[in-house]
Design a protein around this motif. Structure first.
Motif, PDB file in Angstrom:
ATOM      1  N   PHE A   1      -9.627  -5.464   2.120  1.00 27.03           N
ATOM      2  CA  PHE A   1      -9.197  -4.271   2.918  1.00 27.03           C
ATOM      3  C   PHE A   1      -8.638  -4.507   3.999  1.00 27.03           C
ATOM      4  O   PHE A   1      -8.430  -5.645   4.846  1.00 27.03           O
ATOM      5  N   GLN A   2      -7.893  -3.171   4.857  1.00 31.55           N
ATOM      6  CA  GLN A   2      -7.494  -3.306   5.857  1.00 31.55           C
ATOM      7  C   GLN A   2      -8.461  -2.620   6.971  1.00 31.55           C
ATOM      8  O   GLN A   2      -9.309  -1.875   6.710  1.00 31.55           O
TER       9      GLN A   2
ATOM     10  N   HIS B   1      -6.847   2.385   4.179  1.00 30.99           N
ATOM     11  CA  HIS B   1      -7.111   1.271   3.182  1.00 30.99           C
ATOM     12  C   HIS B   1      -8.240   0.545   3.673  1.00 30.99           C
ATOM     13  O   HIS B   1      -8.271  -0.585   3.474  1.00 30.99           O
ATOM     14  N   THR B   2      -9.265   1.119   3.942  1.00 32.90           N
ATOM     15  CA  THR B   2     -10.437   0.404   4.417  1.00 32.90           C
ATOM     16  C   THR B   2     -11.464   0.226   3.435  1.00 32.90           C
ATOM     17  O   THR B   2     -11.322   0.702   2.015  1.00 32.90           O
TER      18      THR B   2
ATOM     19  N   GLN C   1      -7.680   3.137   8.304  1.00 32.09           N
ATOM     20  CA  GLN C   1      -7.685   4.107   6.911  1.00 32.09           C
ATOM     21  C   GLN C   1      -6.214   4.342   6.632  1.00 32.09           C
ATOM     22  O   GLN C   1      -5.228   4.178   7.557  1.00 32.09           O
TER      23      GLN C   1
ATOM     24  N   THR D   1     -11.361  -1.486  -5.768  1.00 27.82           N
ATOM     25  CA  THR D   1     -11.761  -0.250  -4.928  1.00 27.82           C
ATOM     26  C   THR D   1     -13.016   0.257  -5.605  1.00 27.82           C
ATOM     27  O   THR D   1     -14.141   0.747  -5.092  1.00 27.82           O
TER      28      THR D   1
ATOM     29  N   PHE E   1       0.840  -1.146  -0.106  1.00 27.79           N
ATOM     30  CA  PHE E   1       0.048  -0.006   0.065  1.00 27.79           C
ATOM     31  C   PHE E   1       0.839   1.229  -0.089  1.00 27.79           C
ATOM     32  O   PHE E   1       0.578   2.207  -0.706  1.00 27.79           O
TER      33      PHE E   1
ATOM     34  N   ASN F   1      -1.382  -1.075  -7.678  1.00 25.32           N
ATOM     35  CA  ASN F   1      -2.164   0.107  -7.745  1.00 25.32           C
ATOM     36  C   ASN F   1      -3.153  -0.138  -8.665  1.00 25.32           C
ATOM     37  O   ASN F   1      -4.473   0.347  -8.435  1.00 25.32           O
TER      38      ASN F   1
ATOM     39  N   VAL G   1      -5.690  -2.685  -6.828  1.00 27.26           N
ATOM     40  CA  VAL G   1      -6.433  -2.029  -5.817  1.00 27.26           C
ATOM     41  C   VAL G   1      -7.542  -0.951  -6.340  1.00 27.26           C
ATOM     42  O   VAL G   1      -8.690  -0.899  -5.768  1.00 27.26           O
TER      43      VAL G   1
END
Length: 512
Positions: free
Chosen positions: A250-251, A256-257, A254, A50, A11, A43, A46
């Motif tokens: 996801f993590q 990365h949520t 934040q 996302t 990330f 990237n 992701v």
């Protein structure tokens, strides 16, 4: 339920490379020698994951388009207000700029890197190719004709548009070649860079074949022969269990949520309720997944006090306190976002078998397995955790085999029915199973014309209250690429939300 870790290092690299803006499309990819290929690849993965998971209606209004959710204060999106919003432009830019451009740059850097063995380069390029196919497939499915052969050329700011059917055929050819290269036996991107499958190339083979099935079934009306051939070849090598499906993990912290958590919980706003379209079907079917996804309301419109699930009127502004709210596993900050699920593949197998195509198993067995897999997925997720406004009981969180059997008994596959009856049953159950995968749900509705959806209550809608069959082109294209936009609009039959794309045989009659 599959859990993929997204390392913080990746990330960090991804965020370090996220300096893209519209001007980056005019930069030479080979000039990015100070950026390695791995974070650009990460990237892109992701960004696409996302975008597809997001419920931010400024970039992804497909949860509205698929009539899963209804609006409270702001109803423009559920009324299909595309001409007055920048949603098509935002969606277009996200994919071209943040996904396809990064993949192109990553591919160039892989090719130039003399330290990567040729066999590994072949697999890495195949992984990039699969993602390019997926991204272009989404664009062509949403818009129709798009810039393709001239896209992402720094020396050509006004690319011509290609025919959508021709693009589709080329994407299938590219995907077939990528599948062959993935089967070469070499490794590909590292586990740190591969945020979907942790460097497992065998998992990429199954994902690529599952994507091939998704794309092929979309051709069932336009080119049944090609669809049949592709699905019969791909099915044995596609997903065989929920643990293999494509997801972005996801993590919990934040930035990365999960974007669903961000828009439903973190903002503190109450913009969404469950739509009556979905709730009414789930109520009619006594669907046990309701307890996992939604709250009940104490007082219903008929004046009774029995708690029940109640959806807001789709296309209207709804009072938040009056209808079922979103809750459960999917609004956790670290919950995964599904991009292509095992249950979807099983529904495709069911449809293929119903059409008489040569896939292992019967239409009924795949229909039952798809429903079972989805219920088990959400049951396991609910038992692992969730954000609950009304926490279900332990029994409500666990959908056991008895409940699944009862559901299948009450919602059986119509073995003795006509093909239209069988496709209707598949379409309705698939729509429920695709909950939160809005683009694919809207795509299947356009193709199969079921389940019954609602017109938006909006006299000023672009299509005079018809449900859109495509997005209009971005305003930037009309202003900055006018001649090519005009040619594309003419070629597809008009830049209107009511224009049918080449794979969509007819308008749906299953609307209220």
């Amino acid at each position: 339920m599959r859990k993929l870790l997204l390392p913080l290092l990746v990330f960090a690299l991804v965020l370090g490379s996220c300096k893209d803006d519209l001007t980056s499309l005019n930069e030479n990819p080979k000039g990015a020698t100070d950026v390695p290929a791995d974070p650009l690849f990460s990237n892109a993965l992701v960004s696409l994951g996302t975008l597809n998971t997001s419920v931010d209606y400024n970039i992804n209004m497909f949860k509205f388009m698929s009539q899963y959710w209804a609006a409270t204060t702001y109803a423009d999106e559920s009324q299909y207000n595309l001409s007055g919003r920048s949603i098509p432009s935002n969606y277009w830019s996200e994919i071209y700029r943040d996904v396809l451009n990064d993949l192109k740059e990553s591919s160039a850097l892989v090719a130039e890197n003399e330290l990567i063995p040729d066999a590994q380069k072949t697999v890495m390029q195949a992984q990039i190719e699969v993602m390019q196919v997926m991204a272009y497939h989404q664009l062509v499915t949403v818009f129709g004709d798009i810039p393709y052969t001239e896209a992402l050329d720094a020396d050509n700011p006004s690319p011509a548009y290609d025919d959508d059917a021709t693009i589709y055929s080329d994407l299938m050819s590219r995907l077939n070649a990528a599948i062959s290269d993935l089967n070469s036996g070499s490794s590909g991107f590292s586990a740190a860079a591969d945020v979907y499958y942790d460097g497992n190339v065998g998992a990429w083979v199954k994902f690529a074949n599952s994507l091939k099935m998704r794309m092929a079934i979309q051709l069932s009306d336009a080119n049944a022969g090609a669809a049949q051939t592709a699905i019969e070849a791909a099915s044995p090598n596609a997903f065989q269990s929920t643990g293999e499906q494509l997801a972005l993990q996801f993590q919990s912290a934040q930035p990365h949520t999960n974007p669903v958590w961000e828009d439903v919980i973190s903002t503190g706003r109450n913009d969404f309720v469950a739509a009556n379209t979905l709730i009414e079907m789930m109520n009619n079917n006594d669907d046990p997944r309701r307890w996992i996804h939604f709250t009940t309301v104490d007082t219903t419109s008929d004046g009774t006090d029995n708690p029940r699930f109640q959806g807001g009127l789709y296309g209207a502004s709804n009072g938040y306190v009056d209808f079922s709210h979103i809750q459960g596993p999917l609004i956790q900050p670290s919950f995964e976002g599904i991009l292509l699920g095992y249950d979807e593949v099983e529904f495709i197998r069911a449809e293929a078998a119903a059409r008489g195509w040569n896939v292992s198993g019967t239409a009924q067995s795949h229909y039952n397995e798809a429903i079972t897999a989805d219920m088990n997925y959400w049951s396991e997720a609910a038992q692992s955790g969730g954000i609950w406004e009304q926490e279900p009981t332990a029994a409500q969180k666990e959908i056991d085999q008895g409940e699944i059997t009862t559901y299948l008994t009450n919602n059986p596959y119509p073995v003795a029915g006509s093909l239209p009856d069988q496709l209707k049953a598949i379409a309705e159950q698939k729509w429920v199973g695709l909950y939160m995968q809005g683009l694919q749900a809207w795509t299947d509705w356009r193709r199969l014309d079921h389940p019954t959806w609602n017109f938006a209550e909006n006299p000023g809608a672009d299509t005079e209250d018809d449900i859109p069959t495509r997005f209009i082109y971005p305003v930037d294209e009309q202003n900055l690429n006018e001649s090519n936009w005009e040619a594309a609009a003419s070629a597809i039959g008009g830049d209107e939300t009511s224009t049918l794309l080449f794979w969509d045989a007819d308008y749906a009659s299953s609307v209220n």
